[in-house]
Write an enzyme that holds these catalytic residues in place. Structure first.
Site, PDB file in Angstrom:
ATOM      1  N   ASP A 181      37.655  37.290  46.190  1.00 28.89           N
ATOM      2  CA  ASP A 181      38.413  38.066  44.769  1.00 28.89           C
ATOM      3  C   ASP A 181      38.399  37.230  43.946  1.00 28.89           C
ATOM      4  O   ASP A 181      38.931  35.951  44.083  1.00 28.89           O
ATOM      5  CB  ASP A 181      40.297  37.948  45.467  1.00 28.89           C
TER       6      ASP A 181
ATOM      7  N   HIS B 189      40.343  49.528  47.430  1.00 27.12           N
ATOM      8  CA  HIS B 189      40.350  48.628  48.440  1.00 27.12           C
ATOM      9  C   HIS B 189      41.437  47.861  49.196  1.00 27.12           C
ATOM     10  O   HIS B 189      41.895  48.168  48.828  1.00 27.12           O
ATOM     11  CB  HIS B 189      39.454  47.468  47.052  1.00 27.12           C
TER      12      HIS B 189
END
Ligand SMILES: [Zn+2]
Length: 146
Positions: A34, A103
């Site tokens: 991320d 996700h």
């Protein structure tokens, strides 16, 4: 590839249109660091096909996606030496889903975090740092599953 949404940031990452720190890839899924991590090692697993939320996914694809979670989490937590991790999957704006492409978050956690039970503040990570870390995690995955 079918099932790609040109306006979707994750679809662009999947197509390698933009540089990202990828730790794992197969024919159906991609896992990457991320860019705005809650903690060191924060990773996202996405299906390569664009689904807005988990209700759009065939059940068996959901199962395949989740079967990657412990495998990736093991490599991530061993490389960064975290004490635990959260698995999060948000559906819809009211549930804090920011990117409308399914996700799964793997968020490493540390015993030493000051405020237990709360999320650390999101940080902005340097791409080079993420790519260096991704390389170590990829190496650990290869070592554990060759
Ligand atoms: Zn997408």
């Amino acid at each position: 590839m079918d099932g790609i949404n040109g306006n979707c940031i994750f679809c662009r990452i999947i197509q390698k249109d933009i540089p990202y720190a990828i730790i794992y890839e197969n024919d159906k899924f991609l896992a990457f660091m991320d860019k705005y991590p809650i903690n060191h090692g924060h990773t996202l697993i996405v299906p390569k096909q664009h689904y807005s939320n988990i209700l759009e996914m065939p059940f068996e694809i959901v199962g395949e996606m989740y079967s990657l979670v412990p495998r990736l989490a093991k490599a991530i937590t061993s490389v960064i030496e975290s004490d635990g991790f959260n698995i999060n999957q948000n559906n819809g704006k009211s549930a804090n889903q920011i990117v409308p492409h399914v996700h799964v978050h793997i968020v490493p956690r540390y015993s030493a975090e000051k405020v237990k039970g709360q999320w650390p503040t999101r940080k902005i990570a340097k791409m080079q740092e993420l790519q260096d870390l991704a390389q170590k995690i990829t190496a650990s995955l290869a070592h554990n599953y060759e």
